[in-house]
Write an enzyme that holds these catalytic residues in place. Sequence first.
Site, PDB file in Angstrom:
ATOM      1  N   GLU A   1       0.810  -1.229   0.000  1.00  0.00           N
ATOM      2  CA  GLU A   1       0.000   0.000   0.000  1.00  0.00           C
ATOM      3  C   GLU A   1       0.839   1.273   0.000  1.00  0.00           C
ATOM      4  O   GLU A   1       0.406   2.317  -0.466  1.00  0.00           O
ATOM      5  CB  GLU A   1      -0.965   0.008   1.181  1.00  0.00           C
ATOM      6  CG  GLU A   1      -2.114  -0.988   1.050  1.00  0.00           C
ATOM      7  CD  GLU A   1      -1.777  -2.363   1.605  1.00  0.00           C
ATOM      8  OE1 GLU A   1      -0.596  -2.626   1.889  1.00  0.00           O
ATOM      9  OE2 GLU A   1      -2.711  -3.171   1.770  1.00  0.00           O
TER      10      GLU A   1
ATOM     11  N   PHE B   1     -11.270  -6.923  14.114  1.00  0.00           N
ATOM     12  CA  PHE B   1     -10.221  -7.393  13.208  1.00  0.00           C
ATOM     13  C   PHE B   1      -9.896  -6.317  12.163  1.00  0.00           C
ATOM     14  O   PHE B   1     -10.790  -5.773  11.537  1.00  0.00           O
ATOM     15  CB  PHE B   1     -10.671  -8.687  12.515  1.00  0.00           C
ATOM     16  CG  PHE B   1      -9.674  -9.194  11.506  1.00  0.00           C
ATOM     17  CD1 PHE B   1      -8.412  -9.616  11.905  1.00  0.00           C
ATOM     18  CD2 PHE B   1      -9.989  -9.235  10.162  1.00  0.00           C
ATOM     19  CE1 PHE B   1      -7.486 -10.070  10.977  1.00  0.00           C
ATOM     20  CE2 PHE B   1      -9.069  -9.686   9.225  1.00  0.00           C
ATOM     21  CZ  PHE B   1      -7.815 -10.110   9.637  1.00  0.00           C
ATOM     22  N   GLN B   2      -8.633  -6.021  12.019  1.00  0.00           N
ATOM     23  CA  GLN B   2      -8.143  -5.000  11.085  1.00  0.00           C
ATOM     24  C   GLN B   2      -8.759  -3.623  11.341  1.00  0.00           C
ATOM     25  O   GLN B   2      -9.052  -2.873  10.415  1.00  0.00           O
ATOM     26  CB  GLN B   2      -8.356  -5.435   9.627  1.00  0.00           C
ATOM     27  CG  GLN B   2      -7.481  -6.636   9.272  1.00  0.00           C
ATOM     28  CD  GLN B   2      -7.387  -6.910   7.789  1.00  0.00           C
ATOM     29  OE1 GLN B   2      -8.331  -6.673   7.041  1.00  0.00           O
ATOM     30  NE2 GLN B   2      -6.245  -7.443   7.353  1.00  0.00           N
TER      31      GLN B   2
ATOM     32  N   LYS C   1     -17.363  -0.310   6.457  1.00  0.00           N
ATOM     33  CA  LYS C   1     -17.813  -1.278   5.454  1.00  0.00           C
ATOM     34  C   LYS C   1     -19.325  -1.247   5.236  1.00  0.00           C
ATOM     35  O   LYS C   1     -19.811  -1.341   4.116  1.00  0.00           O
ATOM     36  CB  LYS C   1     -17.368  -2.687   5.850  1.00  0.00           C
ATOM     37  CG  LYS C   1     -17.632  -3.708   4.756  1.00  0.00           C
ATOM     38  CD  LYS C   1     -17.002  -5.046   5.033  1.00  0.00           C
ATOM     39  CE  LYS C   1     -17.240  -5.988   3.842  1.00  0.00           C
ATOM     40  NZ  LYS C   1     -16.692  -7.322   4.062  1.00  0.00           N
TER      41      LYS C   1
ATOM     42  N   MET D   1      24.509   8.583   2.062  1.00  0.00           N
ATOM     43  CA  MET D   1      24.396   9.860   2.759  1.00  0.00           C
ATOM     44  C   MET D   1      24.664   9.673   4.251  1.00  0.00           C
ATOM     45  O   MET D   1      25.311  10.507   4.890  1.00  0.00           O
ATOM     46  CB  MET D   1      23.019  10.475   2.513  1.00  0.00           C
ATOM     47  CG  MET D   1      22.900  11.912   2.959  1.00  0.00           C
ATOM     48  SD  MET D   1      24.133  12.981   2.165  1.00  0.00           S
ATOM     49  CE  MET D   1      23.214  13.611   0.770  1.00  0.00           C
TER      50      MET D   1
END
Lengths: 163, 597
Positions: free
Chosen positions: B77, B139-140, B189, B505
Amino acid sequence: MRRIISILMENEPGALSRVVGLFSQRGYNIETLTVAPTEDATLSRLTLTTYGDDRTIERITKHLNKLIEVVKLVDLSEGEHVEREIMLIKLKASGAQRAEVKRTVDIFRGQIVDVTSTVYVVQLTGTSDKLDAFIAAIGEAQVLEVVRSGVSGIARGEKTLSL
Amino acid sequence: MPTWVQNALLYIGHSLFEVKVVEKLSGAEMVVRALQDEGVEYLFGYPGGAVLHIYDAIFQQPKDHENKVHHILVRHEQAAAHAADGYARATGKPGVVLVTSGPGATNAVTGIATAYMDSIPLIVISGQVRSDWIGDDAFQETDMVGVCRPIVKHSFMVQRTEDIPEIMKKAFYIATTGRPGPVLIDIPKDKTAPHLKYPYEYPKSVKMRSYMPITKGHSGQTRKAVDELLKAKKPVIYAGGGVVMGEASEELTALARKLGYPVTNTLMGLGGYPATDELSIGMLGMHGTYEANMAMHNSDLILAVGSRFDDRATNDTSKFCPNAKVIHIDIDPATISKNVTADIPIVGPVKQVLGEMLTMLDEHSGKPDEKAIASWWEEINGWRKVHGLRYETGDMMKPQQVVQALYKATKGDAYVTSDVGQHQMFAAQYYLFDKPRRWINSGGLGTMGFGLPAAMGVQFAFPEAVVACVTGEGSIQMNIQELSTCLQYGLPIKIININNQALGMVKQWQDMQYGGRHSQSYMDSLPDFVKLTESYGHVGMRVDKAEDLEAAMEKAFSLKDRLVFMDIYVDPEEHVYPMHIADGSMRDMWLNKTERT
């Protein structure tokens, strides 16, 4: 310098957390905070006090203005204004103390709003300084509990913070 | 009333007020339809439980729909957010991201923060657990609105399905106007459930009493600025990313040429003024050119345009340009006088303000002080002769050579994305960008892993364009899984991996400030990038010798429809110079490992 910033904002979930979050995110302090809907239920009025020099306050107000839900704001301490804070304070009051406490409450134009044989609950309104002075006068030994509302404020005269 | 009168009235009524049939859609369909109505071409995302209704609505778009939204399946993502970001930077249009709740959403956070720091318009749609589960540690479940609060311009949590069209409209409006930025829309949802349909009508416009972006600068301030500009004896135009984002390159170029004043660009502003133009004195700042930093320090007037006096540009602000008056044009009032106090602040869109400046200059009786400006240029040309951008060639290939070879192979006309580190600075210094939106890098947040997914977004936006990703063996491994996405969609990106087998760097700072103690800055056990690339179905090339470099580049860029990963081994000891000396002024620089100002 102490400042009173008064904010008119959308009365929406999450708006308050954005204002409060901004202060912690950018390292500014909130001393007091009060918020409630206005006569127009779609708007909330939030008043907060903070400390900072002109530059800091300018940065705070600019960032607050950038928040999408903030409609308008004003730094009340820039002009003539009225500020009030309400305090509910629970005091030990038994025996000879009772009269003494009552006298001090009267001097500060407070009201005793609850009484038991050993305790007074006093309601006091005024500037934050006045509330501090009352606590000092009563003596901390007498104090059982203090609840302060935080500062509310409004500009004097014609000036208004409205749409 | 007689029947014929009624009929006549009805007839007039119908012709006056067209009878509107409002269509009913589910929340998921509303999301997709709103994207179509906004003209969104690409949606970068990754599916998961909380967004399955939306993914089904994407699937069910008619194949021949003229405004069909194309979903691009990334492999992580974070890459979705960077790809949308790259698309937005290259096109100026908002990038759109779709991720699921919980880990899907939190994976996108780095990408959102990257876009926020560089003021990139992004719409991030994240799924959320169903509303009656919110707060139950379902959940999630992650409080995405809470997590993102400090890194978005604004966020919405959908409370009612009916609100989706308006929220979508507002999100696009907020993300793309004023100072642009990412906007998050978190959708539980149950608000996208397919069987719950509500009337859908996409708002034509949006007005918010609490958000009114500034559309015009204060003319009085602009006039004052013009007066000052004409009085200046040692002026510098310091142009930032706002010029690129605000589509003001043309106006800036016209203004600089009209006045004949030197222009320096910030890292974000590269391409906002043509780098090969004689008035360009290059990038300023920590790794800016000697002449740009010297000109800034010695100037008597700085015209800051869409730049924010970032710490990487200014060095110690208390020692910043002691003799300079500052005119600062920016769309964001909070940027003005934040780090450096502006003598003449102008809040407004840079394009409009510069346009007005040009008109005022035309009508102004005064002219620039020719003599003073000529001797100012003499001074600047003296600094130019110091050649701050130089390096010594040796047995090993130098990273600067790689960027110069890239410039040659692409005729200076590629879209170049980069990751973060030495390679980023070398690209910024040695690839001379003549056009805006060609240089695409994470300037503010400094996100390693940005380059490849950003290049994907650019290549989607311009399928025919040459897109190169300048990266290092450290950065590329932060999102290397996207090679798979590139295969799926046939993206012919050219990856220029400047491989110095070290986090260059970090190592440079350790060399300069930590007695050469290379704590965790080397890359042991590097993969064979050629084999790795080949296993992803692309072309891999390894280049070890300087003499092979140009031919290899030619070959790579001749493979027009293939992704080529060029693994180029360079001198691991090379440092980026010039480099500001910490806590100094603009003029305090290291010019190489031993020489300083």
